[in-house]
Motif scaffolding. Sequence first.
Motif, PDB file in Angstrom:
ATOM      1  N   ILE A  91       0.843  -1.214   0.000  1.00  0.00           N
ATOM      2  CA  ILE A  91       0.000   0.000   0.000  1.00  0.00           C
ATOM      3  C   ILE A  91       0.873   1.258   0.000  1.00  0.00           C
ATOM      4  O   ILE A  91       0.644   2.188  -0.767  1.00  0.00           O
ATOM      5  CB  ILE A  91      -0.973   0.005   1.206  1.00  0.00           C
ATOM      6  CG1 ILE A  91      -2.055  -1.065   0.991  1.00  0.00           C
ATOM      7  CG2 ILE A  91      -1.638   1.377   1.365  1.00  0.00           C
ATOM      8  CD1 ILE A  91      -2.994  -1.261   2.156  1.00  0.00           C
ATOM      9  N   SER A  92       1.905   1.256   0.818  1.00  0.00           N
ATOM     10  CA  SER A  92       2.728   2.472   0.893  1.00  0.00           C
ATOM     11  C   SER A  92       3.694   2.599  -0.286  1.00  0.00           C
ATOM     12  O   SER A  92       4.346   3.624  -0.441  1.00  0.00           O
ATOM     13  CB  SER A  92       3.505   2.479   2.214  1.00  0.00           C
ATOM     14  OG  SER A  92       4.324   1.332   2.245  1.00  0.00           O
ATOM     15  N   LEU A  97      -0.851   7.492  -6.840  1.00  0.00           N
ATOM     16  CA  LEU A  97      -1.898   7.722  -5.832  1.00  0.00           C
ATOM     17  C   LEU A  97      -3.147   6.890  -6.163  1.00  0.00           C
ATOM     18  O   LEU A  97      -3.775   6.293  -5.298  1.00  0.00           O
ATOM     19  CB  LEU A  97      -2.240   9.221  -5.802  1.00  0.00           C
ATOM     20  CG  LEU A  97      -3.284   9.634  -4.765  1.00  0.00           C
ATOM     21  CD1 LEU A  97      -2.841   9.277  -3.346  1.00  0.00           C
ATOM     22  CD2 LEU A  97      -3.573  11.135  -4.871  1.00  0.00           C
ATOM     23  N   LYS A  98      -3.458   6.832  -7.487  1.00  0.00           N
ATOM     24  CA  LYS A  98      -4.650   6.074  -7.906  1.00  0.00           C
ATOM     25  C   LYS A  98      -4.482   4.580  -7.569  1.00  0.00           C
ATOM     26  O   LYS A  98      -5.381   3.946  -7.029  1.00  0.00           O
ATOM     27  CB  LYS A  98      -4.843   6.272  -9.407  1.00  0.00           C
ATOM     28  CG  LYS A  98      -6.158   5.744  -9.917  1.00  0.00           C
ATOM     29  CD  LYS A  98      -6.360   6.128 -11.369  1.00  0.00           C
ATOM     30  CE  LYS A  98      -7.338   5.180 -12.031  1.00  0.00           C
ATOM     31  NZ  LYS A  98      -7.231   5.214 -13.478  1.00  0.00           N
ATOM     32  N   ARG A  99      -3.296   4.046  -7.896  1.00  0.00           N
ATOM     33  CA  ARG A  99      -3.042   2.620  -7.581  1.00  0.00           C
ATOM     34  C   ARG A  99      -3.131   2.378  -6.077  1.00  0.00           C
ATOM     35  O   ARG A  99      -3.620   1.354  -5.627  1.00  0.00           O
ATOM     36  CB  ARG A  99      -1.638   2.213  -8.066  1.00  0.00           C
ATOM     37  CG  ARG A  99      -1.448   2.268  -9.559  1.00  0.00           C
ATOM     38  CD  ARG A  99      -2.011   1.033 -10.227  1.00  0.00           C
ATOM     39  NE  ARG A  99      -1.700   1.002 -11.641  1.00  0.00           N
ATOM     40  CZ  ARG A  99      -2.433   0.375 -12.532  1.00  0.00           C
ATOM     41  NH1 ARG A  99      -3.534  -0.257 -12.175  1.00  0.00           N
ATOM     42  NH2 ARG A  99      -2.095   0.365 -13.801  1.00  0.00           N
ATOM     43  N   LYS A 100      -2.633   3.356  -5.312  1.00  0.00           N
ATOM     44  CA  LYS A 100      -2.657   3.211  -3.855  1.00  0.00           C
ATOM     45  C   LYS A 100      -4.105   3.173  -3.353  1.00  0.00           C
ATOM     46  O   LYS A 100      -4.473   2.329  -2.536  1.00  0.00           O
ATOM     47  CB  LYS A 100      -1.911   4.393  -3.224  1.00  0.00           C
ATOM     48  CG  LYS A 100      -1.648   4.232  -1.722  1.00  0.00           C
ATOM     49  CD  LYS A 100      -1.289   5.566  -1.082  1.00  0.00           C
ATOM     50  CE  LYS A 100       0.109   6.031  -1.382  1.00  0.00           C
ATOM     51  NZ  LYS A 100       1.100   5.512  -0.446  1.00  0.00           N
ATOM     52  N   ALA A 101      -4.933   4.083  -3.882  1.00  0.00           N
ATOM     53  CA  ALA A 101      -6.330   4.151  -3.433  1.00  0.00           C
ATOM     54  C   ALA A 101      -7.064   2.847  -3.782  1.00  0.00           C
ATOM     55  O   ALA A 101      -7.842   2.323  -2.986  1.00  0.00           O
ATOM     56  CB  ALA A 101      -7.027   5.351  -4.072  1.00  0.00           C
ATOM     57  N   ILE A 102      -6.782   2.336  -4.979  1.00  0.00           N
ATOM     58  CA  ILE A 102      -7.458   1.094  -5.404  1.00  0.00           C
ATOM     59  C   ILE A 102      -7.036  -0.073  -4.506  1.00  0.00           C
ATOM     60  O   ILE A 102      -7.855  -0.861  -4.043  1.00  0.00           O
ATOM     61  CB  ILE A 102      -7.143   0.781  -6.887  1.00  0.00           C
ATOM     62  CG1 ILE A 102      -7.754   1.853  -7.791  1.00  0.00           C
ATOM     63  CG2 ILE A 102      -7.660  -0.600  -7.277  1.00  0.00           C
ATOM     64  CD1 ILE A 102      -7.307   1.774  -9.252  1.00  0.00           C
ATOM     65  N   LEU A 104      -5.816   0.057  -1.500  1.00  0.00           N
ATOM     66  CA  LEU A 104      -6.353   0.271  -0.156  1.00  0.00           C
ATOM     67  C   LEU A 104      -7.800  -0.234  -0.082  1.00  0.00           C
ATOM     68  O   LEU A 104      -8.187  -0.931   0.857  1.00  0.00           O
ATOM     69  CB  LEU A 104      -6.308   1.780   0.129  1.00  0.00           C
ATOM     70  CG  LEU A 104      -6.287   2.265   1.564  1.00  0.00           C
ATOM     71  CD1 LEU A 104      -5.161   1.644   2.344  1.00  0.00           C
ATOM     72  CD2 LEU A 104      -6.125   3.796   1.572  1.00  0.00           C
ATOM     73  N   ALA A 105      -8.582   0.116  -1.110  1.00  0.00           N
ATOM     74  CA  ALA A 105      -9.994  -0.296  -1.123  1.00  0.00           C
ATOM     75  C   ALA A 105     -10.102  -1.814  -1.207  1.00  0.00           C
ATOM     76  O   ALA A 105     -10.962  -2.437  -0.579  1.00  0.00           O
ATOM     77  CB  ALA A 105     -10.706   0.356  -2.304  1.00  0.00           C
ATOM     78  N   GLN A 108      -9.269  -3.376   2.095  1.00  0.00           N
ATOM     79  CA  GLN A 108     -10.407  -3.130   2.995  1.00  0.00           C
ATOM     80  C   GLN A 108     -11.557  -4.107   2.688  1.00  0.00           C
ATOM     81  O   GLN A 108     -12.235  -4.580   3.590  1.00  0.00           O
ATOM     82  CB  GLN A 108     -10.854  -1.692   2.794  1.00  0.00           C
ATOM     83  CG  GLN A 108     -11.619  -1.120   3.961  1.00  0.00           C
ATOM     84  CD  GLN A 108     -11.826   0.379   3.750  1.00  0.00           C
ATOM     85  OE1 GLN A 108     -10.984   1.078   3.186  1.00  0.00           O
ATOM     86  NE2 GLN A 108     -12.945   0.869   4.182  1.00  0.00           N
ATOM     87  N   GLN A 199      -8.672  -5.666 -11.360  1.00  0.00           N
ATOM     88  CA  GLN A 199      -7.605  -4.694 -11.077  1.00  0.00           C
ATOM     89  C   GLN A 199      -6.238  -5.380 -11.222  1.00  0.00           C
ATOM     90  O   GLN A 199      -5.293  -4.790 -11.721  1.00  0.00           O
ATOM     91  CB  GLN A 199      -7.803  -3.978  -9.726  1.00  0.00           C
ATOM     92  CG  GLN A 199      -7.661  -4.833  -8.466  1.00  0.00           C
ATOM     93  CD  GLN A 199      -6.239  -4.993  -7.961  1.00  0.00           C
ATOM     94  OE1 GLN A 199      -5.454  -4.063  -8.014  1.00  0.00           O
ATOM     95  NE2 GLN A 199      -5.913  -6.187  -7.474  1.00  0.00           N
TER      96      GLN A 199
END
Length: 344
Positions: A91-92, A97-102, A104-105, A108, A199
């Motif tokens: 994640i980090s 940023l987009k890949r990180k948000a995806i 992360l989701a 989750q 993804q």
Amino acid sequence: MCGNDFAPDETGLLAEVERAERALLTAPEAPRGAAAEAPTGALHFDELIAAEQKIEPRDWMPDAYRKTLIRQIAQHAHSEIIGMQPEGNWISRAPTLKRKAILLAKVQDEAGHGLYLYAAAETLGINRDELVEMLVSGRQKYSSIFNYPTLTWADIGAIGWLVDGAAIVNQVPLCRCSYGPYARAMIRICKEESFHQRQGYEILYTLSHGTAGQKAMAQDAVDRWWYPSLAMFGPPDGDSTHSEQSMAWKIKRFSNDDLRQKFVDMCVPQAEILDLKLPDPDLHWNAEEGRHHYTQPDYTELMRVIKGDGPCNRQRMAHRRRAHDDGAWVREAAAAYAKKKAAA
Ligand code: BYC
């Protein structure tokens, strides 16, 4: 085509999930066979199973059926929770940023899947504390696949394509499982897993159509994740201890080998579009049998990993135990709050 569930017709995996969902919704109106006349005991249970009805928590069920379900659903829930670790590792370090948000989701979502599944297991008369205790004490298992390391960003693509792809192939039939709460949980999980699979496929597609270095990284990830993904389906049918009974009870709808074959047949055309090679020199279409011939994974390795001796077993369990201990204050605070509210 861009993934396992992209078949546009009624043969696609998502279409199968839709059909299972419709069957679940209409099950209460369907004929209940002799079960309607004999509403308790073994006959009732057998008739419900024969009539493709769902067994619900209120229904009588054999103790072994209950135990098998607790084992399988708990293992499944634990897999979702432990499965957050190899991906959480990236994640980090996701490249944008987009890949990180995806990502992360997605991670989750896995936590959510764990929760639906623990809740389904609880309907069988066991509570979540007991299930978590069985995981951290090593008395219950989780999927072998999460004991392999995620070494590069391409591994996140390979996990999505292959691991989530294998998970969907295994889990779509569980939408038709005879136990109602498990089948209902699986509908939502499969719909979400199909996003996860896409993804991963898209990450790999981007890498394999990028620079030579990116393509090599994607190929290396596929090389490392292919056989562990095949092993996810479990031991070969001849060595599977639970399949026969679980299929008779309609918990499992297909054998381990049948699902593994389905997965291979699905991956081959997708690998071609990705322009990546599946690392099996013997892989070829067998026209006579109408399926691909492929090299079996190393089942001795699978058994070793299941018994706790995979590349990351110790790390995964240590992390889970630490997270559990670190969360003790949250559980205590929630219990104190619930007590205060009940008193008020
Ligand atoms: N790993 O008689 P068999 C996910 C065990 S979550 C570990 O064929 P069964 C995802 C088996 O438990 C992936 N253990 O068993 C999450 C049994 O041992 P016990 C998890 C395995 O139950 C986040 C023994 O070997 N999916 O995909 O009839 C991110 C003999 O096997 C494995 C599920 O849990 C393994 N690979 O069939 C991304 C799905 N394979 O319990 C993705 C639900 C076998 O007697 N579970 N064993 O000590 C199932 O469908 C079935 O339980 C299995 C095994 C097909 C896995």
